[in-house]
Write an enzyme that holds these catalytic residues in place. Structure first.
Site, short mmCIF file in Angstrom:
data_model
loop_
_atom_site.label_atom_id
_atom_site.label_comp_id
_atom_site.label_asym_id
_atom_site.label_seq_id
_atom_site.Cartn_x
_atom_site.Cartn_y
_atom_site.Cartn_z
N GLU A 46 0.77 -1.09 -0.01
CA GLU A 46 -0.11 -0.17 0.03
C GLU A 46 1.01 1.35 0.02
O GLU A 46 1.95 1.26 0.76
CB GLU A 46 -0.86 -0.07 1.15
N GLU A 91 -2.30 11.71 3.02
CA GLU A 91 -3.26 11.51 4.35
C GLU A 91 -3.40 12.87 5.13
O GLU A 91 -2.38 13.41 5.37
CB GLU A 91 -3.09 10.53 5.18
#
Length: 372
Positions: free
Chosen positions: A256, A261
């Protein structure tokens, strides 16, 4: 006395005969047998050669055409397979001795290519060759969405995850992901992903999670996403990638890559992270920077992904580079296709406490562009 001498001589002759028979039956130190079964003799390949061609090489471009691609041909007597090493910490297997590889570090550089020839007994010999190779650092746009057509997002490029975290891909988040225009729509040249406080199928919030899985997947390149982020305690927008083989190997073996974020409870700090079998969940592979106006202004969130490393930046300012010293399937599952995901979560493991006054927040995306 004569009879005694004859008896002694007879005994000595008998002992010598027994000793001779014993030695001839397998006590010879040079005998390679094991309980009567001969051991396997090691086989070493011989005459190993390596030929390397630079794609596009000619009299005017002796170091290649800038693609960084080389083609290797190895040959050896008694070899059953070959292993190539290109300096990225992994060995790539070939049964026929051929291999193609692309270097991505820009400019003119020297590289040493190693090849190992293995026999049926798994004994090996190796050789190497050093080459000078030119890699053009000019990227070309290979895929994009400019969001210039109002209405639903382009279904040829984007799909949706539908439901809650109970579907197996949640992080204790509070929203229900939908594909409704209330949560994902293109307006005035912008994609808008909106998280809302509303009762919907048992959830208190709704939002959207869009992805290019099975529609567009890629390996290596530069990804740019220009976006403005939502505000509000509990908002958790993310721009990220997942390995396209997730259905076969599961997470985190697929790898990932979190490009961006942001947590509304820590407004202004954006971070990037890597999740692999060696470090996942509360991963140690992460970095970020503080940008005060991420919820009021657009910024370009960028990933540059090569076979050697991943570099994360905002508006060209690098804040994290992932380049493990020991690359293997535990630390680097990133030599295969990944797909793009964009979403706004509410609450959850990272989003944290939801502001009781929060009603709605939108992430606006100007474009998504992939260069190679």
């Amino acid at each position: 006395m004569k009879n005694s001498n004859k008896l002694i001589a007879h005994i000595l002759i008998s002992l010598m005969t027994v000793w001779s028979i014993s030695c001839s039956s397998g006590d010879d130190p040079s005998d390679n047998s094991n309980n009567g079964n001969p051991t396997e003799e090691p086989i070493f390949p011989s005459g190993l050669t390596l030929q390397i061609s630079k794609v596009g090489s000619d009299s005017e471009n002796p170091n290649g055409d800038g693609s960084g691609t080389i083609q290797c041909v190895a040959s050896a007597d008694d070899a059953v397979k070959y292993g190539f090493r290109f300096g990225n910490g992994t060995e790539m297997e070939s049964l026929d001795g051929t291999m193609e590889f692309t270097y991505t570090s820009p400019g003119t550089n020297q590289y040493t290519v190693y090849v190992y020839a293995y026999s049926a007994t798994d004994h090996s010999v190796n050789t190497s060759q050093t080459i000078t190779l030119y890699v053009d650092d000019t990227y070309e746009l290979v895929w994009s969405d400019e969001f210039d057509v109002d209405g639903a997002p382009d279904s040829s490029k984007w799909g949706y995850n539908i439901g809650t975290g109970q579907n197996g891909w949640g992080n204790n988040e509070s929203q229900y992901y939908t594909n409704r225009p209330e949560n994902a729509i293109v307006e005035n040249g912008m994609l808008k992903i909106t998280a809302k406080r509303e009762n919907y199928l048992g959830s208190e919030f709704t939002s959207a999670r869009m992805l290019t899985k099975d529609k567009y997947e890629f390996t290596y390149g530069k990804l740019e996403i220009r976006a403005k982020l939502p505000s509000g305690g509990g908002t958790w927008p993310a721009l990220w990638l997942l390995g396209a083989n997730i259905d076969e190997v599961s997470w985190p073996a697929c790898g990932e890559t979190d490009i961006m974020e942001h947590v509304g409870n820590n407004e202004g700090f954006v971070q990037s992270a890597i999740h692999t079998p060696s470090s996942f969940g509360n991963t140690t592979n992460l970095g970020g920077q503080t940008i005060g106006d991420v919820t009021s202004q657009f910024h370009v969130y960028e990933l540059e992904w090569t076979p050697e490393k991943m570099v994360f930046s905002v508006d060209g300012n690098v804040h994290y580079t992932y380049q493990p010293a020991n690359k293997n399937d535990q630390t680097w599952p990133f030599d295969l296709d990944q797909f793009i995901i964009m979403n706004v979560a509410i609450g959850g493991n990272l989003g944290g406490t939801i502001d009781p006054e929060f009603m709605e927040g939108t992430m606006e995306v100007d474009y998504v562009r992939v260069y190679q």
